[in-house]
Design an enzyme around this catalytic site. Structure first.
Site, PDB file in Angstrom:
ATOM      1  N   HIS A  99       0.846  -1.197   0.000  1.00 22.24           N
ATOM      2  CA  HIS A  99       0.000   0.000   0.000  1.00 22.24           C
ATOM      3  C   HIS A  99       0.874   1.237   0.000  1.00 22.24           C
ATOM      4  CE1 HIS A  99       0.751  -1.372   4.137  1.00 22.24           C
ATOM      5  NE2 HIS A  99       0.824  -0.098   4.455  1.00 22.24           N
ATOM      6  N   HIS A 101       1.054   5.091   1.138  1.00 23.47           N
ATOM      7  CA  HIS A 101       0.452   6.128   1.989  1.00 23.47           C
ATOM      8  C   HIS A 101       0.529   7.469   1.257  1.00 23.47           C
ATOM      9  CE1 HIS A 101       0.799   3.935   6.010  1.00 23.47           C
ATOM     10  NE2 HIS A 101       1.613   3.206   5.263  1.00 23.47           N
TER      11      HIS A 101
HETATM   12  P1  5GP Z   1       2.218   0.091   7.219  1.00 19.99           P
HETATM   13  O1  5GP Z   1       2.959   0.334   8.502  1.00 19.99           O
HETATM   14  O2  5GP Z   1       1.992  -1.368   6.958  1.00 19.99           O
HETATM   15  O3  5GP Z   1       2.837   0.821   6.061  1.00 19.99           O
HETATM   16  O4  5GP Z   1       0.826   0.812   7.427  1.00 19.99           O
HETATM   17  C1  5GP Z   1      -0.377   0.170   7.660  1.00 19.99           C
HETATM   18  C2  5GP Z   1      -1.407   1.268   7.809  1.00 19.99           C
HETATM   19  O5  5GP Z   1      -2.678   0.674   7.737  1.00 19.99           O
HETATM   20  C3  5GP Z   1      -1.322   2.005   9.143  1.00 19.99           C
HETATM   21  O6  5GP Z   1      -1.128   3.399   8.898  1.00 19.99           O
HETATM   22  C4  5GP Z   1      -2.664   1.711   9.806  1.00 19.99           C
HETATM   23  O7  5GP Z   1      -3.191   2.812  10.497  1.00 19.99           O
HETATM   24  C5  5GP Z   1      -3.535   1.320   8.631  1.00 19.99           C
HETATM   25  N1  5GP Z   1      -4.560   0.335   8.961  1.00 19.99           N
HETATM   26  C6  5GP Z   1      -4.381  -0.837   9.628  1.00 19.99           C
HETATM   27  N2  5GP Z   1      -5.543  -1.506   9.739  1.00 19.99           N
HETATM   28  C7  5GP Z   1      -6.473  -0.746   9.106  1.00 19.99           C
HETATM   29  C8  5GP Z   1      -7.886  -0.901   8.890  1.00 19.99           C
HETATM   30  O8  5GP Z   1      -8.509  -1.886   9.287  1.00 19.99           O
HETATM   31  N3  5GP Z   1      -8.516   0.091   8.212  1.00 19.99           N
HETATM   32  C9  5GP Z   1      -7.854   1.191   7.740  1.00 19.99           C
HETATM   33  N4  5GP Z   1      -8.570   2.119   7.097  1.00 19.99           N
HETATM   34  N5  5GP Z   1      -6.527   1.384   7.937  1.00 19.99           N
HETATM   35  C10 5GP Z   1      -5.852   0.436   8.618  1.00 19.99           C
END
Ligand code: 5GP
Ligand code: ZN
Length: 139
Positions: A99, A101
């Site tokens: 993903h 951001h």
């Molecule tokens: P990573 O650290 O993997 O790059 O970021 C994962 C992101 O996914 C985090 O910013 C977290 O807040 C978001 N996230 C995790 N679970 C969910 C969810 O169930 N719904 C949404 N909308 N965001 C999520």
């Protein structure tokens, strides 16, 4: 992929605040934003790593993310935006569905990347590192 939270969001099996959707990608608000409006753009197909996302989908992710960045500026009076992508646990990836951001930024938002700036010991060291990377690059 079974048990993947973002696959479930992609299929509408668990709720999200959707911002954009087409046949390849989905954009929705991050549940714990750095700044309000912080959003995530995902491929609908499950990929753990960004490196396996097909070019058409990866390109769509980038275009949609940049357009959403502009929308963040217009809608929320943001001054700019950051892209962030964590690939691998040590890089901070928590959700193992790739993903991107998109984080709206304001001049006075008080958020700072902890960004260090090392120096190469020598031109030779720098050139050897570049050569190693180029040798392993597969497109
Ligand atoms: P990573 O650290 O993997 O790059 O970021 C994962 C992101 O996914 C985090 O910013 C977290 O807040 C978001 N996230 C995790 N679970 C969910 C969810 O169930 N719904 C949404 N909308 N965001 C999520
Ligand atoms: Zn997934």
């Amino acid at each position: 992929m079974h048990g993947c939270i973002f696959c479930k969001i992609g299929k509408g099996e668990i709720p999200s605040t959707k911002l954009y959707e087409d046949e390849l990608v989905l954009a929705f608000l991050d549940i714990s934003p750095i700044n309000y409006g912080h959003l995530l753009v995902i491929p609908k197909e499950h990929h753990t790593s960004a490196s396996t996302i097909p070019e058409a989908t990866a390109g769509r992710m980038f275009t949609v993310s940049a357009r959403l960045g502009v929308a963040l500026k217009r809608a929320l009076n943001a001054d700019g935006y950051n892209f962030h992508l964590a690939d691998g646990t040590c890089a901070g990836q928590v959700v193992m569905h790739a993903h991107l951001h998109v984080i709206p930024r304001h001049a006075d938002d008080g958020f700072h990347w902890n960004w260090r700036q090392k120096k190469y010991d020598s031109d030779d060291q720098r050139d050897k590192i570049a050569a190693k990377i180029i040798e392993r690059l597969k497109l």
